[in-house]
Scaffold this active site. Structure first.
Site, mmCIF file in Angstrom:
data_model
loop_
_atom_site.group_PDB
_atom_site.id
_atom_site.type_symbol
_atom_site.label_atom_id
_atom_site.label_comp_id
_atom_site.label_asym_id
_atom_site.label_seq_id
_atom_site.Cartn_x
_atom_site.Cartn_y
_atom_site.Cartn_z
ATOM 1 C CG ASN A 135 -7.590 -5.914 11.774
ATOM 2 O OD1 ASN A 135 -8.128 -7.136 11.381
ATOM 3 N ND2 ASN A 135 -9.741 -5.226 11.816
ATOM 4 C CD1 TRP A 136 -2.025 -7.585 9.646
ATOM 5 C CD2 TRP A 136 -1.440 -9.916 9.164
ATOM 6 N NE1 TRP A 136 -0.761 -7.323 9.539
ATOM 7 C CE2 TRP A 136 0.079 -8.312 9.551
ATOM 8 C CE3 TRP A 136 -0.806 -11.017 9.966
ATOM 9 C CZ2 TRP A 136 0.618 -9.696 9.939
ATOM 10 C CZ3 TRP A 136 0.301 -11.226 9.984
ATOM 11 C CH2 TRP A 136 1.636 -10.446 10.056
ATOM 12 C CE LYS A 137 -10.185 -5.536 7.957
ATOM 13 N NZ LYS A 137 -11.616 -5.147 7.569
ATOM 14 C CD GLU A 158 -11.569 0.571 12.191
ATOM 15 O OE1 GLU A 158 -10.420 0.656 11.699
ATOM 16 O OE2 GLU A 158 -12.177 -0.405 12.212
ATOM 17 N N GLY A 215 -6.913 -2.767 7.658
ATOM 18 C CA GLY A 215 -6.712 -3.303 7.413
ATOM 19 C C GLY A 215 -6.214 -3.291 6.123
ATOM 20 N N GLY A 216 -7.373 -3.017 4.748
ATOM 21 C CA GLY A 216 -6.398 -3.825 3.304
ATOM 22 C C GLY A 216 -4.890 -3.532 3.153
ATOM 23 C CG HIS A 262 -13.587 -4.993 13.293
ATOM 24 N ND1 HIS A 262 -14.331 -5.006 12.027
ATOM 25 C CD2 HIS A 262 -12.239 -3.609 12.349
ATOM 26 C CE1 HIS A 262 -14.041 -4.401 11.398
ATOM 27 N NE2 HIS A 262 -12.279 -3.798 11.513
ATOM 28 N N GLY A 268 -13.137 -0.763 4.310
ATOM 29 C CA GLY A 268 -13.028 -1.821 3.290
ATOM 30 C C GLY A 268 -13.574 -1.523 1.276
ATOM 31 C CB SER A 289 -10.532 3.147 2.409
ATOM 32 O OG SER A 289 -11.566 2.094 2.439
ATOM 33 C CD GLU A 349 -14.079 -6.411 9.270
ATOM 34 O OE1 GLU A 349 -13.879 -7.512 9.543
ATOM 35 O OE2 GLU A 349 -14.280 -5.700 8.479
HETATM 36 C C1 PEP Z 1 -9.682 -2.215 9.410
HETATM 37 O O1 PEP Z 1 -11.632 -3.275 9.358
HETATM 38 O O2 PEP Z 1 -10.534 -1.658 10.084
HETATM 39 C C2 PEP Z 1 -9.807 -1.400 8.241
HETATM 40 C C3 PEP Z 1 -10.121 0.124 8.813
HETATM 41 O O3 PEP Z 1 -10.299 -1.744 7.161
HETATM 42 P P1 PEP Z 1 -9.457 -1.229 5.545
HETATM 43 O O4 PEP Z 1 -8.156 -0.612 6.078
HETATM 44 O O5 PEP Z 1 -9.600 -2.812 4.853
HETATM 45 O O6 PEP Z 1 -10.617 -0.713 4.983
#
Ligand code: PEP
Length: 258
Positions: free
Chosen positions: A11-13, A169, A236-237, A97, A175, A215, A99
């Site tokens: 997920n590049w956001k 999640e 994500g990251g 998600h 994050g 994470s 967010e």
């Molecule tokens: C996400 O936003 O779906 C996610 C899992 O982010 P991160 O890996 O950065 O925690």
């Protein structure tokens, strides 16, 4: 050995322009190769879907979007429909998600309409669920996850359950660098599979992938992916660099041999 093909989704956001996205996609595709026992999906922002789609043509990578509207078309300024995504060779879509829930006010009913619209358009929804830190501390994790799964999947026809992917999640782990321990994550994943069993029956539920997100990084992935009900990751990251993302794909491949 699990009957579920592991899935790693990035997920590049709101990161990467169209050209940066194409470059990253090419780098990932080159490392993953054209064959892998792991399904790999990258989810760029809308503006990079076309360039990334062209960049991954003929590779093992599939494309996901990060959101969509539930209506087919019309006066919905700023929104994107399932058909628009399909036209760009998108096969998956992240829905609900945290967010989107917390920053853009999306509720379970709206997310459910999107899930149904995605399935109707032959897009595979990746339905995100997970509790806030305050909810975990209050002991209501299961209650929250149950509500999000049951309401999010309401009305999904049994025949389409194999198209659904769930991403657990925990919001406090997204994050933040804080990861749920493998045991904590497995407990919730097993609970989600029970909910899926109730809705679709044991055989169908055993086929549905439940990803962990929050994470997930190369240094904690092996332990998470070793858990019986953790079928991959929503990243994500660590999906923003080819090396860390491909390392996660390799961890998922390794989990198959254990
Ligand atoms: C996400 O936003 O779906 C996610 C899992 O982010 P991160 O890996 O950065 O925690």
């Amino acid at each position: 050995m699990s009957i579920r093909t592991p899935l790693i989704a990035g997920n590049w956001k709101m990161n990467k322009t169209a050209s940066e996205g194409a470059e990253l996609a090419r780098a990932i595709a080159a490392s993953v190769g054209i064959e892998s026992a792991v399904q790999v999906v990258i989810c760029p922002p809308f503006t990079a879907l076309a360039s990334v789609s062209t960049a991954v043509e003929g590779t093992h990578l599939a494309i996901g979007a990060q959101n969509m509207h539930d209506k087919v078309n019309g006066a919905f300024t700023g929104e994107i429909s399932a058909a628009m995504l399909r036209n760009l060779h998108v096969t998956h879509v992240i829905l609900g998600h945290s967010e989107r829930r917390s920053l853009f006010g999306e509720d379970d009913a709206f997310i459910n309409r999107k899930v149904l619209a995605a399935l109707e358009a032959s897009l595979k929804p990746i339905l995100c669920v997970g509790e806030l830190l305050s909810e975990r501390e209050a002991g209501t994790t299961q209650e929250v996850v149950r509500r999000q799964v049951e309401k999010g999947l309401a009305g999904v026809p049994a025949g389409k359950s194999d198209q659904v992917i769930i991403a657990y999640e925990p919001v406090w782990a997204i994050g933040t660098g804080k990861t749920a321990t493998p045991a904590m994550a497995q407990e919730v994943h097993a609970f989600i599979r029970q909910l899926l069993t109730k809705q679709f029956g044991a055989e169908a539920a055993a086929r549905i992938r439940i990803l962990y997100g929050g994470s997930m990084k190369p240094d904690n992935a092996d332990a998470l992916l070793a858990e019986h009900d953790i079928d991959g990751g929503l990243i994500g990251g660590a999906s923003l660099e080819a090396k860390s993302f491909v390392d996660l794909v390799r961890s998922a491949a390794k989990s198959l041999t254990r």
